[in-house]
Design an enzyme around this catalytic site. Structure first.
Site, PDB file in Angstrom:
ATOM      1  N   GLN A  21      83.925  41.160  36.712  1.00  0.00           N
ATOM      2  CA  GLN A  21      82.847  40.930  37.675  1.00  0.00           C
ATOM      3  C   GLN A  21      82.006  39.719  37.277  1.00  0.00           C
ATOM      4  OE1 GLN A  21      80.102  44.268  38.178  1.00  0.00           O
ATOM      5  NE2 GLN A  21      78.507  42.802  38.757  1.00  0.00           N
ATOM      6  N   HIS A  49      86.457  40.229  27.523  1.00  0.00           N
ATOM      7  CA  HIS A  49      87.916  40.177  27.705  1.00  0.00           C
ATOM      8  C   HIS A  49      88.555  41.489  27.247  1.00  0.00           C
ATOM      9  CE1 HIS A  49      87.099  35.697  26.961  1.00  0.00           C
ATOM     10  NE2 HIS A  49      87.630  35.712  28.167  1.00  0.00           N
TER      11      HIS A  49
HETATM   12  P1  AMP Z   1      87.807  33.520  31.054  1.00  0.00           P
HETATM   13  O1  AMP Z   1      88.548  33.517  29.763  1.00  0.00           O
HETATM   14  O2  AMP Z   1      86.376  33.131  30.938  1.00  0.00           O
HETATM   15  O3  AMP Z   1      88.547  32.788  32.148  1.00  0.00           O
HETATM   16  O4  AMP Z   1      87.756  35.031  31.517  1.00  0.00           O
HETATM   17  C1  AMP Z   1      88.928  35.778  31.646  1.00  0.00           C
HETATM   18  C2  AMP Z   1      88.611  37.075  32.356  1.00  0.00           C
HETATM   19  O5  AMP Z   1      87.642  37.809  31.616  1.00  0.00           O
HETATM   20  C3  AMP Z   1      88.018  36.854  33.752  1.00  0.00           C
HETATM   21  O6  AMP Z   1      88.524  37.828  34.653  1.00  0.00           O
HETATM   22  C4  AMP Z   1      86.550  37.041  33.505  1.00  0.00           C
HETATM   23  O7  AMP Z   1      85.821  37.438  34.647  1.00  0.00           O
HETATM   24  C5  AMP Z   1      86.559  38.136  32.460  1.00  0.00           C
HETATM   25  N1  AMP Z   1      85.302  38.127  31.724  1.00  0.00           N
HETATM   26  C6  AMP Z   1      84.712  37.071  31.126  1.00  0.00           C
HETATM   27  N2  AMP Z   1      83.530  37.444  30.597  1.00  0.00           N
HETATM   28  C7  AMP Z   1      83.367  38.747  30.878  1.00  0.00           C
HETATM   29  C8  AMP Z   1      82.341  39.713  30.611  1.00  0.00           C
HETATM   30  N3  AMP Z   1      81.238  39.386  29.947  1.00  0.00           N
HETATM   31  N4  AMP Z   1      82.520  40.969  31.042  1.00  0.00           N
HETATM   32  C9  AMP Z   1      83.630  41.315  31.743  1.00  0.00           C
HETATM   33  N5  AMP Z   1      84.631  40.463  32.023  1.00  0.00           N
HETATM   34  C10 AMP Z   1      84.507  39.203  31.602  1.00  0.00           C
END
Ligand code: AMP
Length: 281
Positions: free
Chosen positions: A142, A31
Site C-alpha cells: 500500500q 518488503h
Molecule cells: P520497492 O523495492 O520500493 O519497489 O518496493 C517493492 C514492494 O514493496 C512494493 O510493492 C512496495 O509497495 C512494497 N513496500 C515498500 N515499502 C513498504 C512498506 N513500508 N510497507 C509495505 N510495503 C512496502
C-alpha cells in the site's frame, strides 16, 4: 539465485502455486511483510530484485539508488525464500525489445503527474516479470498506493489469472513509512520526515471522529506538515481509492496521499480511510 528467464522458467515448472514479490532491493521489513504473506498463502515465494531503469526520470536517483545484492540475498535466505530472481538490465530489456505497457487513466494523477513516464516503466517491467515468473498471486505494498492500483488495473485487463494483493504499510516506530529511500536522509531530515505520517494520522483521527469533507481532511494534513520547515510538500491529495480521482464531496472511503521533499529526498506516504487495502482488487 535465478539470473535468467530460462532458469526462472525451470524453477517455476516445479512449483504449483507461486507467490511473487517484485522489489528493487535494499530490503527492509516492509518488503519482508510481503514475503511473509506470500509464504503463508502460496507454495513458494519468489522475490525479484531489479532496479528498473525505465521507471526513473532523467533527473531521478537511478544511479544512486541503494544496491546491496549480497546483503539482500542473505536477508531472503534468512526469511526462508528459496528463489530470488535477480536479472540484469539486458535480461529484462534485450536489444530490440519493444514491449511497453501504457497504464491508462489510473496513472495520470499524483505520482503519474509528478513523474512523467514512471508508471509506464513500472507497468512494463511488472508485465515482463509476470510473463517470466507466471505467478498465481503477486503482492504489492500500500506504500505505493497508486502503483498498486495501476498493477491491479493492468492485471485485470491483461493477466486475469494473477491475483494482485495489496499489503498494509509497515512503519518505523515513530510512524515514518519504511522505504529504501529513507537511507538517503541525514539525521535532522530523518527527524523532520516524521511530520508526514503525523499529518496523515491527524487526518485519520478526524475521519474517525466523523470528518468526511475532503478539503478539511486535506487541511488537517497540511497544518501538521507545515509546522516543519525542513519538509516541502509537493501535493496532498484526498481521492477515491478505486479511481484516484480527487474527491470534491464527502465520501465514505478515501485515500489521502502525499509526496514531499525532505532535503533532496522525495518521500511518499498515504492512509486509506473507510476500507482496507486487502479489499481492493
Ligand atoms: P520497492 O523495492 O520500493 O519497489 O518496493 C517493492 C514492494 O514493496 C512494493 O510493492 C512496495 O509497495 C512494497 N513496500 C515498500 N515499502 C513498504 C512498506 N513500508 N510497507 C509495505 N510495503 C512496502
Amino acid at each position: 539465485m535465478l539470473r535468467t528467464r530460462p532458469e526462472t522458467a525451470a524453477w517455476r515448472a516445479n512449483v504449483a502455486r507461486v507467490g511473487f514479490v517484485p522489489t528493487m532491493g535494499a530490503l527492509h521489513a516492509g518488503h519482508l511483510s510481503l514475503v511473509e504473506r506470500a509464504k503463508r498463502e502460496t507454495d513458494a515465494p519468489v522475490v525479484s530484485i531489479f532496479v528498473n531503469p525505465t521507471q526513473f526520470g532523467p533527473n531521478e536517483d537511478f544511479t544512486k539508488y541503494p544496491r546491496q545484492e549480497a546483503k539482500d540475498l542473505a536477508t531472503l535466505e534468512a526469511a526462508g525464500v528459496a528463489a530470488a530472481f535477480v536479472p540484469s538490465v539486458e535480461e529484462m530489456y534485450p536489444p530490440g525489445d519493444r514491449m511497453r505497457i501504457e497504464p491508462g487513466e489510473i496513472a495520470e494523477a499524483l505520482e503519474g503527474a509528478a513523474r512523467p513516464g514512471h508508471f509506464a516503466g513500472v507497468a512494463t517491467v511488472v508485465a515482463k516479470l509476470f510473463e517470466i515468473v507466471r505467478p498465481d498471486v503477486a503482492y504489492f505494498g500500500q506504500k505505493d498506493f497508486q502503483q498498486l492500483r495501476v498493477i491491479q488495473t493492468m492485471a485485470r485487463e491483461r493477466y486475469p489469472a494473477i491475483k494482485v494483493v495489496g499489503c498494509p504499510i509497515v512503519r518505523e516506530e515513530d510512524g515514518l513509512a519504511m522505504s529504501s529511500r529513507n537511507a538517503y536522509l541525514a539525521p535532522a531530515e530523518r527527524a523532520a520526515a516524521r511530520v508526514l505520517s503525523r499529518g496523515l494520522f491527524t487526518a485519520r483521527s478526524a475521519w474517525s471522529r466523523g470528518e468526511r469533507h475532503p478539503e478539511r481532511l486535506r487541511a488537517r494534513v497540511e497544518e501538521v506538515v507545515e509546522t516543519e520547515p525542513g519538509v516541502a510538500p509537493e501535493y496532498v491529495s484526498v481521492a477515491d481509492p478505486l479511481t484516484l480521482v480527487e474527491l470534491k464531496l464527502p465520501a465514505n472511503r478515501a485515500v489521502i496521499s502525499l509526496a514531499a521533499r525532505v532535503g533532496k529526498t522525495r518521500l511518499i506516504d498515504n492512509v486509506l480511510l473507510g476500507m482496507e487495502v486487502s479489499d481492493l482488487k
